[in-house]
Design an enzyme around this catalytic site. Structure first.
Site, PDB file in Angstrom:
ATOM      1  N   GLU A 150      -6.666  -1.439  -3.955  1.00 44.43           N
ATOM      2  CA  GLU A 150      -7.087  -0.044  -3.815  1.00 44.43           C
ATOM      3  C   GLU A 150      -6.720   0.767  -5.044  1.00 44.43           C
ATOM      4  OE1 GLU A 150      -6.470   3.623  -0.617  1.00 44.43           O
ATOM      5  OE2 GLU A 150      -5.055   1.944  -0.647  1.00 44.43           O
ATOM      6  N   ASP A 180      -3.336   7.151  -3.915  1.00 46.22           N
ATOM      7  CA  ASP A 180      -3.274   6.101  -2.892  1.00 46.22           C
ATOM      8  C   ASP A 180      -3.680   4.796  -3.574  1.00 46.22           C
ATOM      9  OD1 ASP A 180      -3.435   4.510  -0.641  1.00 46.22           O
ATOM     10  OD2 ASP A 180      -4.850   5.791   0.433  1.00 46.22           O
ATOM     11  N   HIS A 231      -6.751  11.710   4.593  1.00 45.29           N
ATOM     12  CA  HIS A 231      -8.075  11.286   5.063  1.00 45.29           C
ATOM     13  C   HIS A 231      -8.893  12.551   5.288  1.00 45.29           C
ATOM     14  CE1 HIS A 231      -7.250   6.959   5.712  1.00 45.29           C
ATOM     15  NE2 HIS A 231      -6.010   7.384   5.839  1.00 45.29           N
ATOM     16  N   ASP A 280       0.860  -1.179   0.000  1.00 42.41           N
ATOM     17  CA  ASP A 280       0.000   0.000   0.000  1.00 42.41           C
ATOM     18  C   ASP A 280       0.899   1.233   0.000  1.00 42.41           C
ATOM     19  OD1 ASP A 280      -1.982   1.904   0.347  1.00 42.41           O
ATOM     20  OD2 ASP A 280      -2.854   0.980   2.127  1.00 42.41           O
ATOM     21  N   HIS A 336     -11.564   6.394   1.718  1.00 37.40           N
ATOM     22  CA  HIS A 336     -11.616   7.753   2.253  1.00 37.40           C
ATOM     23  C   HIS A 336     -11.536   8.787   1.139  1.00 37.40           C
ATOM     24  CE1 HIS A 336      -7.193   7.577   1.668  1.00 37.40           C
ATOM     25  NE2 HIS A 336      -7.361   6.334   2.089  1.00 37.40           N
TER      26      HIS A 336
END
Length: 305
Positions: free
Chosen positions: A290, A92, A172, A81, A164
């Site tokens: 993600e 991200d 975030h 990640d 998020h």
């Protein structure tokens, strides 16, 4: 703004894909982490958060401390990640890779098949979520799509982890993108940037804090008697005020002993916030995938494809 999101997304996806090739038997986690972070900095971009490399039942928030000897074994479920930032605009992205090598030495064929299904499930959850995103959609509908896709594998999402919203210099930004229907009726707007990150597991789907604290965020300025602690706090304020940072970066700058003492004191005083690694409640395996997307009137643009 959009152009910077696109640029950071292309960079993050390129580094993610290159780093994924390192995930194999015998690789040290710290080598993988430092490769990712150094590659981001080489381009002139900034690191949006410490590179996370979380193994097997650990879902998130593990990054190497100084001199980390954690090694990847063949068949391990490795979640990579990472985040890159250009002009403050963040990409991200995460992928789960089953480590290459002589897998049969560590896992049975049934276990290998299960691990592959768990990885496929989080990917399916992400695909379903992206197909759902558009301006005007309630975030709970995205979560419902994730849950439905993962459930088809007879697996669970991680219910207490979420994606998020993203804003400039803000990883975030206040809006959560759930991995199940949590009945949140918040509606997405055109032009919003969000990170969608389904986690899949053969466990209960709840994560708890595990031992250790390796990632931190700046919270507040506080007075300290110890000069080193004051210096560390000023360094954090100057260099890492907006996005999370690694304890390893602090110990590299100030030495392990002084750096770790300062991090402990700053955490206890709530000048910084420590993130514990997150482990699946039943110690079952977890996968993650993600992407960052920009919400559009009829769909979205995936920046980290």
């Amino acid at each position: 703004m959009i152009e910077s999101y696109i640029k950071s997304g292309k960079l993050a996806s390129k580094i993610r894909d290159e780093a994924s090739k390192m995930i194999k038997e015998g690789t040290l986690v710290i080598d993988l982490v430092e490769y990712v972070e150094s590659e981001i900095l080489k381009t002139g971009a900034q690191i949006a958060f410490p590179c996370n490399v979380s193994l097997n039942e650990v879902a998130a928030h593990y990054t190497s401390p100084a001199n980390d000897q954690t090694v990847i074994h063949a068949g391990d479920m490795v979640k990579l990640d990472l985040g890159a930032m250009i002009d403050g605009y963040i990409a991200d992205t995460a992928v789960t890779v089953i480590a290459e090598g002589n897998v049969s030495e560590n896992y049975t064929q049934d276990e290998i098949n299960l691990h592959e299904e768990i990885v496929e499930a989080s990917a399916a959850g992400l695909e379903a979520a992206i197909a759902t995103v558009r301006a005007g959609i309630e975030v709970s509908k995205i979560g419902a799509a994730v849950h439905e896709a993962i459930s088809e594998y007879h697996l669970n999402p991680i219910f207490n982890l979420a994606g998020h919203s993203l804003e400039q210099n803000n990883l975030h930004a206040g809006i959560s993108i759930p991995n199940y229907d949590n009945h949140d009726n918040y509606v997405l707007d055109e032009g919003q940037a969000i990170a969608i990150e389904p986690f899949a597991t053969n466990g209960e789907g709840i994560v708890n804090d595990a031992p250790g604290q390796y990632i931190f965020s700046y919270m507040a300025n506080k007075p300290f008697r110890m000069k080193t602690t004051q210096k560390v706090l000023k360094y954090i304020q100057h260099n890492h005020a907006y996005v999370p940072f690694s304890g390893r970066w602090i110990t590299s700058e100030f030495g392990e002993r002084k750096g770790n003492i300062a991090l402990k004191q700053l955490s206890e005083a709530m000048a910084i916030y420590p993130y514990a690694p997150l482990r699946e409640k039943q110690d079952c395996f977890v996968s993650q995938k993600e992407h960052t997307v920009i919400v559009e009137k009829e769909g979205c643009t995936v920046t980290t494809i």
